[in-house]
Design an enzyme around this catalytic site. Structure first.
Site, short mmCIF file in Angstrom:
data_model
loop_
_atom_site.label_atom_id
_atom_site.label_comp_id
_atom_site.label_asym_id
_atom_site.label_seq_id
_atom_site.Cartn_x
_atom_site.Cartn_y
_atom_site.Cartn_z
N GLU A 190 0.84 -1.20 0.00
CA GLU A 190 0.00 0.00 0.00
C GLU A 190 0.87 1.26 0.00
OE1 GLU A 190 -3.11 -0.23 -0.41
OE2 GLU A 190 -3.57 -2.29 0.17
N CYS A 244 -6.77 -1.25 8.72
CA CYS A 244 -5.48 -1.28 8.03
C CYS A 244 -5.13 0.14 7.57
CB CYS A 244 -5.55 -2.20 6.82
SG CYS A 244 -5.75 -3.93 7.30
N HIS A 281 -0.38 -5.74 2.94
CA HIS A 281 -1.50 -6.66 3.12
C HIS A 281 -1.01 -8.07 2.80
CE1 HIS A 281 -4.90 -3.61 3.09
NE2 HIS A 281 -5.22 -4.47 4.04
#
Length: 200
Positions: A84, A146, A165
């Site tokens: 991410e 998250c 992730h």
């Protein structure tokens, strides 16, 4: 060891069907294998709670002053590793395991809309894809804990953070396969961090 040599790795606590969260198992695996000589790995389990997550992450940055923080979370239904790039500040409407949701629906009131990691995740993903790793790049961490944890860490840590992730299905769920890949990914991020700190 000083904080400048510390890399923090967090994983989440139990969540819905995950009585033991794969992200926490992966964090423990990383602590065992380490990140090379001279780097101290500090791991912390973060409950799937907005209030606790924010407290823990702010505390990590304020007390440990790590060189870098890597937050792991599980991507339901994914069989690949997802890197991410961005944490988003607002749009948090889903309740956590305590049945709580921030009233303001945001991570840090008055904070920037979104924050990007200092690390170029696209470059890291590309580097590992060339080595045959199932890793993809993303700019949307999902507006749940998250994303919330990532934004808080980017905010408190001057963007020296990453969110990865980990898969919930497929062959990469085995720690023997996942942990070495995470180790390679984090080492690639740390290399990039070193390079950028030398040029600035």
């Amino acid at each position: 060891m000083s904080g400048s040599d510390t890399v923090v790795v967090t994983g989440f606590g139990p969540f819905r069907q995950f009585l033991v969260n794969p992200s926490w198992t992966a964090a423990q695996g990383l602590k065992l294998v380490g990140l090379g000589e001279g780097t101290d790995v500090y791991i912390k389990e973060v409950p799937v709670s907005y209030v606790k997550t924010q407290q823990i992450i702010a505390e990590i940055w304020q007390t440990l002053h790590p060189k870098f923080a890597v937050h792991l979370g599980v991507a339901r239904g994914s069989s690949v590793i997802i890197l991410e790039q961005t944490g988003k500040n607002s749009g948090y409407r889903d309740k956590d395991v305590c049945g709580f949701c921030p009233e303001s629906h945001c991570c840090v009131e008055g904070g920037p809309d979104k924050l990007d990691s200092v690390v170029n995740m696209r470059a890291v993903a590309k580097e590992l894809q060339q080595a045959g790793t199932d890793v993809v790049y993303s700019r949307d961490a999902g507006r749940y804990l998250c994303d919330f944890a990532y934004y808080c860490s980017l905010y408190y840590g001057q963007r020296r953070a990453a969110f990865i992730h980990v898969p919930s299905s497929g062959s990469l769920t085995s720690g023997d396969r996942l942990v070495p890949l995470l180790q390679s990914l984090i080492l690639a991020m740390l290399d990039q961090l070193e390079d950028s700190s030398e040029t600035t």
